[in-house]
Design an enzyme around this catalytic site. Structure first.
Site, PDB file in Angstrom:
ATOM      1  N   HIS A 140       0.980  -1.123   0.034  1.00  0.00           N
ATOM      2  CA  HIS A 140       0.305   0.157  -0.352  1.00  0.00           C
ATOM      3  C   HIS A 140       0.730   1.127  -0.223  1.00  0.00           C
ATOM      4  O   HIS A 140       2.008   1.408   1.129  1.00  0.00           O
ATOM      5  CB  HIS A 140      -0.878  -0.286   1.173  1.00  0.00           C
ATOM      6  CG  HIS A 140      -1.943   1.074   0.615  1.00  0.00           C
ATOM      7  ND1 HIS A 140      -2.177   1.627   2.367  1.00  0.00           N
ATOM      8  CD2 HIS A 140      -2.624   1.970   0.314  1.00  0.00           C
ATOM      9  CE1 HIS A 140      -3.129   2.477   2.514  1.00  0.00           C
ATOM     10  NE2 HIS A 140      -3.570   2.663   0.807  1.00  0.00           N
ATOM     11  N   GLU A 152       3.048  -0.204   3.354  1.00  0.00           N
ATOM     12  CA  GLU A 152       2.651  -0.730   3.857  1.00  0.00           C
ATOM     13  C   GLU A 152       2.427  -2.046   3.809  1.00  0.00           C
ATOM     14  O   GLU A 152       1.964  -1.890   2.112  1.00  0.00           O
ATOM     15  CB  GLU A 152       0.822  -0.429   4.736  1.00  0.00           C
ATOM     16  CG  GLU A 152       1.004   1.086   5.793  1.00  0.00           C
ATOM     17  CD  GLU A 152      -0.369   1.272   5.555  1.00  0.00           C
ATOM     18  OE1 GLU A 152      -0.805   1.163   6.952  1.00  0.00           O
ATOM     19  OE2 GLU A 152      -1.867   0.460   4.985  1.00  0.00           O
ATOM     20  N   ASN A 190      -4.687   4.677   7.799  1.00  0.00           N
ATOM     21  CA  ASN A 190      -6.193   5.148   7.342  1.00  0.00           C
ATOM     22  C   ASN A 190      -7.158   4.605   8.907  1.00  0.00           C
ATOM     23  O   ASN A 190      -7.795   5.731   9.147  1.00  0.00           O
ATOM     24  CB  ASN A 190      -6.436   4.323   6.027  1.00  0.00           C
ATOM     25  CG  ASN A 190      -6.395   5.024   4.732  1.00  0.00           C
ATOM     26  OD1 ASN A 190      -5.683   6.329   5.477  1.00  0.00           O
ATOM     27  ND2 ASN A 190      -5.989   4.314   3.449  1.00  0.00           N
TER      28      ASN A 190
HETATM   29  N1  LIG Z   1      -5.484   7.765  -4.881  1.00  0.00           N
HETATM   30  C1  LIG Z   1      -4.847   7.484  -3.740  1.00  0.00           C
HETATM   31  O1  LIG Z   1      -4.843   8.282  -2.838  1.00  0.00           O
HETATM   32  C2  LIG Z   1      -4.622   5.368  -3.634  1.00  0.00           C
HETATM   33  C3  LIG Z   1      -3.669   5.743  -2.703  1.00  0.00           C
HETATM   34  C4  LIG Z   1      -3.656   4.322  -1.514  1.00  0.00           C
HETATM   35  C5  LIG Z   1      -3.936   3.189  -2.657  1.00  0.00           C
HETATM   36  N2  LIG Z   1      -4.720   3.334  -3.604  1.00  0.00           N
HETATM   37  C6  LIG Z   1      -5.750   2.251  -4.358  1.00  0.00           C
HETATM   38  O2  LIG Z   1      -4.961   2.064  -5.782  1.00  0.00           O
HETATM   39  C7  LIG Z   1      -5.407   1.963  -6.660  1.00  0.00           C
HETATM   40  C8  LIG Z   1      -5.675   2.934  -8.133  1.00  0.00           C
HETATM   41  O3  LIG Z   1      -6.049   4.102  -7.643  1.00  0.00           O
HETATM   42  P1  LIG Z   1      -5.565   5.372  -7.888  1.00  0.00           P
HETATM   43  O4  LIG Z   1      -6.137   6.492  -7.569  1.00  0.00           O
HETATM   44  O5  LIG Z   1      -4.800   5.238  -9.027  1.00  0.00           O
HETATM   45  O6  LIG Z   1      -6.937   5.402  -9.047  1.00  0.00           O
HETATM   46  P2  LIG Z   1      -6.750   6.108 -10.802  1.00  0.00           P
HETATM   47  O7  LIG Z   1      -8.098   5.922 -11.458  1.00  0.00           O
HETATM   48  O8  LIG Z   1      -6.187   7.418 -10.827  1.00  0.00           O
HETATM   49  O9  LIG Z   1      -6.421   4.250 -12.055  1.00  0.00           O
HETATM   50  C9  LIG Z   1      -6.819   3.562 -12.027  1.00  0.00           C
HETATM   51  C10 LIG Z   1      -6.719   3.293 -13.583  1.00  0.00           C
HETATM   52  O10 LIG Z   1      -6.526   1.638 -13.177  1.00  0.00           O
HETATM   53  C11 LIG Z   1      -6.705   1.175 -14.562  1.00  0.00           C
HETATM   54  N3  LIG Z   1      -7.473  -0.039 -15.297  1.00  0.00           N
HETATM   55  C12 LIG Z   1      -8.820   0.135 -14.416  1.00  0.00           C
HETATM   56  N4  LIG Z   1      -9.661  -1.937 -14.843  1.00  0.00           N
HETATM   57  C13 LIG Z   1      -8.380  -1.860 -15.191  1.00  0.00           C
HETATM   58  C14 LIG Z   1      -7.742  -3.528 -15.728  1.00  0.00           C
HETATM   59  N5  LIG Z   1      -8.706  -4.053 -15.626  1.00  0.00           N
HETATM   60  N6  LIG Z   1      -6.638  -3.626 -16.101  1.00  0.00           N
HETATM   61  C15 LIG Z   1      -5.713  -2.226 -16.158  1.00  0.00           C
HETATM   62  N7  LIG Z   1      -5.953  -1.373 -16.302  1.00  0.00           N
HETATM   63  C16 LIG Z   1      -7.548  -1.355 -15.455  1.00  0.00           C
HETATM   64  C17 LIG Z   1      -8.268   2.524 -15.322  1.00  0.00           C
HETATM   65  O11 LIG Z   1      -8.118   2.973 -16.038  1.00  0.00           O
HETATM   66  C18 LIG Z   1      -7.090   3.640 -14.550  1.00  0.00           C
HETATM   67  O12 LIG Z   1      -6.572   3.875 -15.872  1.00  0.00           O
HETATM   68  C19 LIG Z   1      -7.154   1.604  -6.202  1.00  0.00           C
HETATM   69  O13 LIG Z   1      -6.981   0.159  -5.506  1.00  0.00           O
HETATM   70  C20 LIG Z   1      -7.096   2.307  -5.167  1.00  0.00           C
HETATM   71  O14 LIG Z   1      -8.019   2.247  -3.491  1.00  0.00           O
HETATM   72  C21 LIG Z   1      -5.446   5.076  -4.442  1.00  0.00           C
END
Ligand SMILES: NC(=O)c1ccc[n+]([C@@H]2O[C@H](COP(=O)([O-])OP(=O)(O)OC[C@H]3O[C@@H](n4cnc5c(N)ncnc54)[C@H](O)[C@@H]3O)[C@@H](O)[C@H]2O)c1
Length: 415
Positions: A140, A152, A190
């Protein structure tokens, strides 16, 4: 373990940052998304991250170009046949993650580690849809992944010790600060941060302090920004989603402040919507130091929130411990559940939240007995949100005053 080739699934906010981190450590990275447009957007963001390092003078143009060239975009899994590691950062739904991990399991070499950057979903559940749950774990990263040091490292029920040790070592090679966290809702940071944020909303609705005063007190205490600035930057809608999830999982200790729902009903989401606790210029780059003009409609919502909890009134004049004690208490709950070691809790809150002093060293400054008495006194006004963790009572009964006083062996008992 040496990782030479890795893949990142999902080229969004987190995926691009993680691709930059891995490539900067000399690893060849495949950055995958569902279509070429999203892949290109991710690659452009990685390039932007390198450009900014060149601008800052921490990399030469030639070095940046060499590292950027290590990241290749793809829309297909077939190129994953020789990767050593995959980090998934796609959508936060269990169905999407399960589908991705069962594909990865079929195509990646049997020795490859499969990691998820999920913020909240069950690592054990994700691992269970593969034939190698011992090689599946949570990594994480925090946003922005290219800057935030904390990772994490979260094993699922079946993850092997070897996989966890490898992941900890890899994170160190990437110049990150890894902390092992056992799987639980909210993981560690969190889980500790949200009781503090939630309490800030309860406090504001009581009407004895303003959002600016609370923010100032939190900064003076040692946080990089106050809770209301953080709400507005993170997105109040995102915070509401996490708060509801934690409430469902942990119960009354996490009961959401009524103000949260009132803000959501009004679509006061923070910087993204233009109005949160403060007024923002819609679309502006998030900036914690931007001028703070209060949302003019906030006063009305605070009145409504007060009507929903008419008896909620603090018996004490505001001080910052009203907010810090729920965070501290949750850290003790996490400790009693063996979610993390005491020293790791301080490291995680430093590198994940920017708290410039150890959370558990509060106990050193104030004494464990003081912390317990403070929680008990707040419990009389605010009930379950302040119910002290039994480990805290146990340590106080044992006559301990701080965590440093615990020997290594005694600490092992709380792991
Ligand atoms: N944004 C944050 O602050 C944050 C922090 C820690 C963890 N996360 C976690 O990280 C992950 C991504 O978050 P994010 O903010 O980058 O989201 P985001 O929406 O910016 O990006 C997600 C990307 O994944 C792509 N995607 C969806 N399905 C897919 C698949 N089957 N194969 C390949 N690509 C695919 C989407 O098209 C998109 O470009 C989530 O699980 C989120 O909970 C986010």
């Amino acid at each position: 373990m040496k990782v030479e080739r890795a893949a990142v699934v999902g080229a969004g906010t987190m995926g691009a940052g993680i691709a930059q981190v891995l490539s900067a450590a000399g690893i060849e990275v495949l950055l995958k998304d569902v279509n070429q447009e999203f892949v290109d957007r991710g690659l452009a963001n990685v390039k932007r991250m390198y450009d900014s390092r060149v601008k800052k003078g921490t990399l030469s143009q030639a070095e940046a170009e060499g590292l950027l060239a290590k990241v290749k975009g793809t829309t297909e899994y077939k190129e994953f046949a020789d990767v050593d590691l995959v980090i998934e950062a796609a959508l936060e739904t269990i169905e999407v993650k399960k589908q991705i991990f069962s594909e990865l399991d079929k195509i990646c070499p049997p020795q490859a580690i499969l990691a998820s950057n999920t913020s909240a979903l069950s690592i054990s559940e994700i691992g269970a849809c593969t034939k190698r749950p011992e090689k599946v774990l949570g990594l994480h990263f925090f946003n922005p992944a290219q800057f935030m040091k904390l990772v994490e490292v979260i094993p699922g029920v079946k993850t092997s010790k070897q996989t966890v040790d490898m992941a900890l070592e890899l994170c160190r090679q990437w110049q990150k600060v890894p902390v092992r966290v056992e799987e639980c809702p909210g993981f560690l940071v969190n889980r500790l941060l949200f009781p503090y944020l939630n309490e800030a909303m309860y406090l504001l609705a009581e009407g004895q302090v303003t959002a600016e005063e609370v923010d100032r007190a939190a900064v003076e205490f040692g946080l990089p920004m106050g809770p209301f600035t953080l709400f507005d930057m993170t997105g109040i809608d995102v915070c509401a989603h996490v708060t509801e999830f934690l409430y469902k999982e942990y119960g009354p200790r996490f009961e959401p402040a009524p103000l949260l729902k009132l803000m959501i009903d009004k679509k006061f989401y923070g910087q993204k919507s233009g109005l949160g606790f403060f007024v923002h210029q819609k679309g502006a780059v998030p900036n914690k130091d931007a001028a703070k003009e209060l949302n003019p409609e906030l006063g009305k919502l605070l009145e409504e929130a007060r009507k929903l909890k008419p008896n909620a009134k603090s018996i004490k004049k505001f001080d910052v411990y009203r907010l810090m004690m729920p965070m501290f208490n949750e850290a003790i709950y996490a400790l009693q559940e063996n979610v993390a070691l005491a020293a790791d809790i301080d490291v995680a809150m430093k590198f994940g939240c920017g708290l410039n002093r150890g959370l558990l060293s509060l106990a050193e400054e104030k004494g464990l007995a003081w912390c317990l008495a403070e929680l008990e006194s707040q419990q009389t006004s605010h009930a379950e949100r302040f119910r002290p963790a039994w480990l805290l009572r146990k340590l106080v009964r044992a006559g301990l005053h701080d965590f440093k006083a615990l020997t290594r062996e005694e600490m092992a008992l709380t792991r």
